[in-house]
Design a protein around this motif. Sequence first.
Motif, PDB file in Angstrom:
ATOM      1  N   GLU A  77       0.827  -1.208   0.000  1.00 23.12           N
ATOM      2  CA  GLU A  77       0.000   0.000   0.000  1.00 23.12           C
ATOM      3  C   GLU A  77       0.863   1.260   0.000  1.00 23.12           C
ATOM      4  OE1 GLU A  77      -3.618   0.468  -0.074  1.00 23.12           O
ATOM      5  OE2 GLU A  77      -3.156  -1.486  -0.960  1.00 23.12           O
ATOM      6  N   VAL A  78       1.931   1.232   0.774  1.00 25.30           N
ATOM      7  CA  VAL A  78       2.843   2.376   0.830  1.00 25.30           C
ATOM      8  C   VAL A  78       3.568   2.533  -0.508  1.00 25.30           C
ATOM      9  CG1 VAL A  78       4.969   3.235   1.896  1.00 25.30           C
ATOM     10  CG2 VAL A  78       3.132   2.330   3.325  1.00 25.30           C
ATOM     11  N   ALA A  79       4.078   1.429  -1.039  1.00 30.14           N
ATOM     12  CA  ALA A  79       4.865   1.476  -2.275  1.00 30.14           C
ATOM     13  C   ALA A  79       4.040   1.991  -3.457  1.00 30.14           C
ATOM     14  CB  ALA A  79       5.445   0.105  -2.586  1.00 30.14           C
ATOM     15  N   LYS A  80       2.786   1.598  -3.531  1.00 28.78           N
ATOM     16  CA  LYS A  80       1.991   2.014  -4.692  1.00 28.78           C
ATOM     17  C   LYS A  80       1.622   3.499  -4.663  1.00 28.78           C
ATOM     18  CE  LYS A  80      -2.751   0.772  -3.400  1.00 28.78           C
ATOM     19  NZ  LYS A  80      -3.822  -0.206  -3.609  1.00 28.78           N
ATOM     20  N   LYS A  81       1.803   4.159  -3.532  1.00 31.26           N
ATOM     21  CA  LYS A  81       1.524   5.601  -3.422  1.00 31.26           C
ATOM     22  C   LYS A  81       2.770   6.453  -3.676  1.00 31.26           C
ATOM     23  CE  LYS A  81      -2.725   5.092  -1.722  1.00 31.26           C
ATOM     24  NZ  LYS A  81      -3.936   5.573  -2.246  1.00 31.26           N
ATOM     25  N   LEU A  82       3.912   5.805  -3.812  1.00 28.65           N
ATOM     26  CA  LEU A  82       5.156   6.534  -4.049  1.00 28.65           C
ATOM     27  C   LEU A  82       5.175   7.076  -5.474  1.00 28.65           C
ATOM     28  CD1 LEU A  82       7.636   3.968  -2.447  1.00 28.65           C
ATOM     29  CD2 LEU A  82       6.985   6.187  -1.483  1.00 28.65           C
ATOM     30  N   PRO A  83       5.916   8.166  -5.708  1.00 27.79           N
ATOM     31  CA  PRO A  83       6.091   8.636  -7.087  1.00 27.79           C
ATOM     32  C   PRO A  83       6.707   7.528  -7.950  1.00 27.79           C
ATOM     33  CG  PRO A  83       6.921  10.258  -5.515  1.00 27.79           C
ATOM     34  CD  PRO A  83       6.577   9.015  -4.732  1.00 27.79           C
ATOM     35  N   LYS A  84       6.419   7.535  -9.237  1.00 30.16           N
ATOM     36  CA  LYS A  84       6.853   6.459 -10.141  1.00 30.16           C
ATOM     37  C   LYS A  84       8.359   6.222 -10.081  1.00 30.16           C
ATOM     38  CE  LYS A  84       2.763   5.651 -11.788  1.00 30.16           C
ATOM     39  NZ  LYS A  84       2.013   4.589 -11.216  1.00 30.16           N
ATOM     40  N   LYS A  85       9.161   7.278 -10.035  1.00 30.52           N
ATOM     41  CA  LYS A  85      10.620   7.111  -9.978  1.00 30.52           C
ATOM     42  C   LYS A  85      11.037   6.424  -8.682  1.00 30.52           C
ATOM     43  CE  LYS A  85      12.367  10.786 -12.913  1.00 30.52           C
ATOM     44  NZ  LYS A  85      13.221  11.969 -13.006  1.00 30.52           N
ATOM     45  N   VAL A  86      10.389   6.788  -7.595  1.00 31.84           N
ATOM     46  CA  VAL A  86      10.712   6.187  -6.300  1.00 31.84           C
ATOM     47  C   VAL A  86      10.253   4.733  -6.279  1.00 31.84           C
ATOM     48  CG1 VAL A  86      10.407   6.385  -3.808  1.00 31.84           C
ATOM     49  CG2 VAL A  86      10.592   8.457  -5.186  1.00 31.84           C
ATOM     50  N   GLN A  87       9.081   4.462  -6.878  1.00 35.77           N
ATOM     51  CA  GLN A  87       8.608   3.071  -6.988  1.00 35.77           C
ATOM     52  C   GLN A  87       9.618   2.230  -7.761  1.00 35.77           C
ATOM     53  OE1 GLN A  87       4.634   2.341  -8.465  1.00 35.77           O
ATOM     54  NE2 GLN A  87       3.841   4.142  -7.419  1.00 35.77           N
ATOM     55  N   ALA A  88      10.141   2.767  -8.851  1.00 36.72           N
ATOM     56  CA  ALA A  88      11.122   2.042  -9.657  1.00 36.72           C
ATOM     57  C   ALA A  88      12.386   1.780  -8.849  1.00 36.72           C
ATOM     58  CB  ALA A  88      11.434   2.823 -10.926  1.00 36.72           C
ATOM     59  N   ALA A  89      12.837   2.777  -8.097  1.00 38.27           N
ATOM     60  CA  ALA A  89      14.027   2.607  -7.265  1.00 38.27           C
ATOM     61  C   ALA A  89      13.778   1.539  -6.191  1.00 38.27           C
ATOM     62  CB  ALA A  89      14.416   3.925  -6.608  1.00 38.27           C
ATOM     63  N   TYR A  90      12.578   1.526  -5.647  1.00 36.18           N
ATOM     64  CA  TYR A  90      12.247   0.519  -4.624  1.00 36.18           C
ATOM     65  C   TYR A  90      12.230  -0.874  -5.243  1.00 36.18           C
ATOM     66  CZ  TYR A  90       9.904  -2.086  -0.972  1.00 36.18           C
ATOM     67  OH  TYR A  90       9.599  -3.013  -0.016  1.00 36.18           O
ATOM     68  N   ARG A  91      11.636  -1.017  -6.418  1.00 37.25           N
ATOM     69  CA  ARG A  91      11.578  -2.318  -7.084  1.00 37.25           C
ATOM     70  C   ARG A  91      12.974  -2.842  -7.400  1.00 37.25           C
ATOM     71  NH1 ARG A  91       8.087  -0.167 -10.817  1.00 37.25           N
ATOM     72  NH2 ARG A  91       6.147   0.241  -9.790  1.00 37.25           N
ATOM     73  N   GLU A  92      13.908  -1.944  -7.679  1.00 36.07           N
ATOM     74  CA  GLU A  92      15.290  -2.351  -7.961  1.00 36.07           C
ATOM     75  C   GLU A  92      15.943  -2.983  -6.735  1.00 36.07           C
ATOM     76  OE1 GLU A  92      17.631   0.803  -9.630  1.00 36.07           O
ATOM     77  OE2 GLU A  92      16.205   1.108 -11.273  1.00 36.07           O
ATOM     78  N   GLN A  93      15.486  -2.595  -5.534  1.00 39.23           N
ATOM     79  CA  GLN A  93      16.020  -3.156  -4.299  1.00 39.23           C
ATOM     80  C   GLN A  93      15.556  -4.595  -4.087  1.00 39.23           C
ATOM     81  OE1 GLN A  93      15.082  -0.801  -0.880  1.00 39.23           O
ATOM     82  NE2 GLN A  93      15.970   1.054  -1.716  1.00 39.23           N
ATOM     83  N   LEU A  94      14.425  -4.951  -4.675  1.00 41.34           N
ATOM     84  CA  LEU A  94      13.819  -6.266  -4.450  1.00 41.34           C
ATOM     85  C   LEU A  94      14.568  -7.375  -5.105  1.00 41.34           C
ATOM     86  CD1 LEU A  94      10.054  -5.334  -4.778  1.00 41.34           C
ATOM     87  CD2 LEU A  94      11.417  -5.433  -2.724  1.00 41.34           C
TER      88      LEU A  94
END
Length: 119
Positions: free
Chosen positions: A102-119
């Motif tokens: 829920e938190v991740a999907k509310k992040l700006p697209k660039k931040v979401q992409a950076a978060y997905r890279e951590q996974l």
Amino acid sequence: MNIDQLREFCLSIKGATEDMPFEDPYLVFRVMGKWFAVIPLHDPELKINLKCDPDLAIDLRDQYQSVQPAWHFNKKYWNSIFLNGDMNDETVKLWIRHSVDEVAKKLPKKVQAAYREQL
């Protein structure tokens, strides 16, 4: 689940950090700087506050006695889950992961992409 197991699981989430930003003892867990879980350490009963999809938040409150609207949070999005109640540990973990989503999907697209890279 005890406090140590709960903390360990929250920190096992990729990119999760913890801090205590207030004078009152609240342990806050974040991904990309945004809260996904809060554990009030001063309460006599162990509980965790989690962000939730608004429709599911209401369903959870109806389904489990151990789930209540979170005190001092937007009750549309946040639930408190009491750990000594009728929700088992695996289900609590599922809702912690849901909170992260829920938190991740509310992040700006660039931040979401950076978060997905951590996974």
